[in-house]
Design an enzyme around this catalytic site. Sequence first.
Site, PDB file in Angstrom:
ATOM      1  N   HIS A 132      26.858  45.693  43.434  1.00 19.86           N
ATOM      2  CA  HIS A 132      28.062  46.532  43.457  1.00 19.86           C
ATOM      3  C   HIS A 132      27.947  47.589  44.551  1.00 19.86           C
ATOM      4  O   HIS A 132      28.887  47.789  45.338  1.00 19.86           O
ATOM      5  CB  HIS A 132      28.236  47.197  42.091  1.00 19.86           C
ATOM      6  CG  HIS A 132      29.287  48.264  42.049  1.00 19.86           C
ATOM      7  ND1 HIS A 132      30.567  48.046  41.605  1.00 19.86           N
ATOM      8  CD2 HIS A 132      29.248  49.588  42.423  1.00 19.86           C
ATOM      9  CE1 HIS A 132      31.273  49.157  41.694  1.00 19.86           C
ATOM     10  NE2 HIS A 132      30.493  50.113  42.184  1.00 19.86           N
ATOM     11  N   GLU A 133      26.816  48.278  44.629  1.00 24.27           N
ATOM     12  CA  GLU A 133      26.643  49.325  45.634  1.00 24.27           C
ATOM     13  C   GLU A 133      26.578  48.751  47.040  1.00 24.27           C
ATOM     14  O   GLU A 133      27.119  49.331  47.991  1.00 24.27           O
ATOM     15  CB  GLU A 133      25.383  50.142  45.334  1.00 24.27           C
ATOM     16  CG  GLU A 133      25.427  50.896  44.013  1.00 24.27           C
ATOM     17  CD  GLU A 133      26.632  51.813  43.885  1.00 24.27           C
ATOM     18  OE1 GLU A 133      27.166  52.263  44.925  1.00 24.27           O
ATOM     19  OE2 GLU A 133      27.069  52.060  42.753  1.00 24.27           O
ATOM     20  N   HIS A 136      30.038  48.192  48.270  1.00 25.86           N
ATOM     21  CA  HIS A 136      30.658  49.399  48.832  1.00 25.86           C
ATOM     22  C   HIS A 136      30.264  49.555  50.298  1.00 25.86           C
ATOM     23  O   HIS A 136      31.086  49.955  51.133  1.00 25.86           O
ATOM     24  CB  HIS A 136      30.209  50.638  48.051  1.00 25.86           C
ATOM     25  CG  HIS A 136      30.985  50.887  46.799  1.00 25.86           C
ATOM     26  ND1 HIS A 136      32.361  50.883  46.758  1.00 25.86           N
ATOM     27  CD2 HIS A 136      30.584  51.177  45.524  1.00 25.86           C
ATOM     28  CE1 HIS A 136      32.777  51.148  45.526  1.00 25.86           C
ATOM     29  NE2 HIS A 136      31.720  51.326  44.767  1.00 25.86           N
ATOM     30  N   GLU A 202      36.628  50.527  43.163  1.00 25.62           N
ATOM     31  CA  GLU A 202      35.621  50.152  42.180  1.00 25.62           C
ATOM     32  C   GLU A 202      35.835  48.721  41.700  1.00 25.62           C
ATOM     33  O   GLU A 202      34.884  47.961  41.529  1.00 25.62           O
ATOM     34  CB  GLU A 202      35.641  51.120  40.999  1.00 25.62           C
ATOM     35  CG  GLU A 202      35.174  52.531  41.328  1.00 25.62           C
ATOM     36  CD  GLU A 202      33.745  52.570  41.834  1.00 25.62           C
ATOM     37  OE1 GLU A 202      32.917  51.714  41.425  1.00 25.62           O
ATOM     38  OE2 GLU A 202      33.428  53.454  42.650  1.00 25.62           O
TER      39      GLU A 202
END
Length: 283
Positions: A132-133, A136, A202
């Site tokens: 997930h990070e 980003h 998100e």
Amino acid sequence: MHNNGLRTAVLLGALSAAILAVGAWLGGGRGVQLAVLIALLTNGVAYFFSDRIALSAMRARPVSEVEQPALYRIVRELSTDARQPMPRLHISPTMQPNAFATGRNPRRASICVTYGILQLLNERELRGVIAHELSHVYNRDILISSVAAALATIITYCSYIAVFFGGSDDDEGPGYIGALLMMILGPVAAGMIQMAISRSREFHADESGAMLTGDPLGLASALRKIELGTRSLPLPEESRLTSASHLMIANPFRGAGVGRLFSTHPSTAARVARLESMAGYRR
């Protein structure tokens, strides 16, 4: 990618315009000259040191592969799968489970995990969070997010400076000017983040991260645990933390007070539902 770069330029430009307007109001021509210097300094700090400001807010430190071999292995494997450079890794000493990415681009990115998240999640769940990070980073979210965090931090600290420059005649308090500026600058900082950051980022990072690992349910499980952990161990709503809270994978506060102004996170339930839908999960 281009959209985030444009939004960053607009954000920096808007701040510069506001600083120049205040300078002209307070000091006329000489005030504008001083405001130009302040604007240049603020923009430079926000752009070039935004990652350090965010990491400092969480008191994070660099971590070596000798200390965290499993973490390094996960990040290296996912970065290799994505054919992207490996980011620098940091650990925050807080026991609250959380994580965030920061930096200007993939080659200057950093990922920070808390000590608490390493203790709480199993490897499958941790892979989901790291993916997930990384998403980003690859989606170029971190540029606008990091700059917004840095600007909000600078603006928030200006409220403390306002106390000294807006003191009352008897020096017993900040006076009306200082108090007014303190009341205004906090919401202004929060507003800049709210305008710059979309909640949909998100969802996009969840989806991209799940595609990178091929395991949406791993991230869904991690999000459930993280929500329980942040509720039981909320961070104090200090200015250094509120300004960087939107960078984290989950809202680090209880959801009340000034932290709500800075919240840019969709509900965990909505995020989990989307991930379960990706996996074809049916209740």
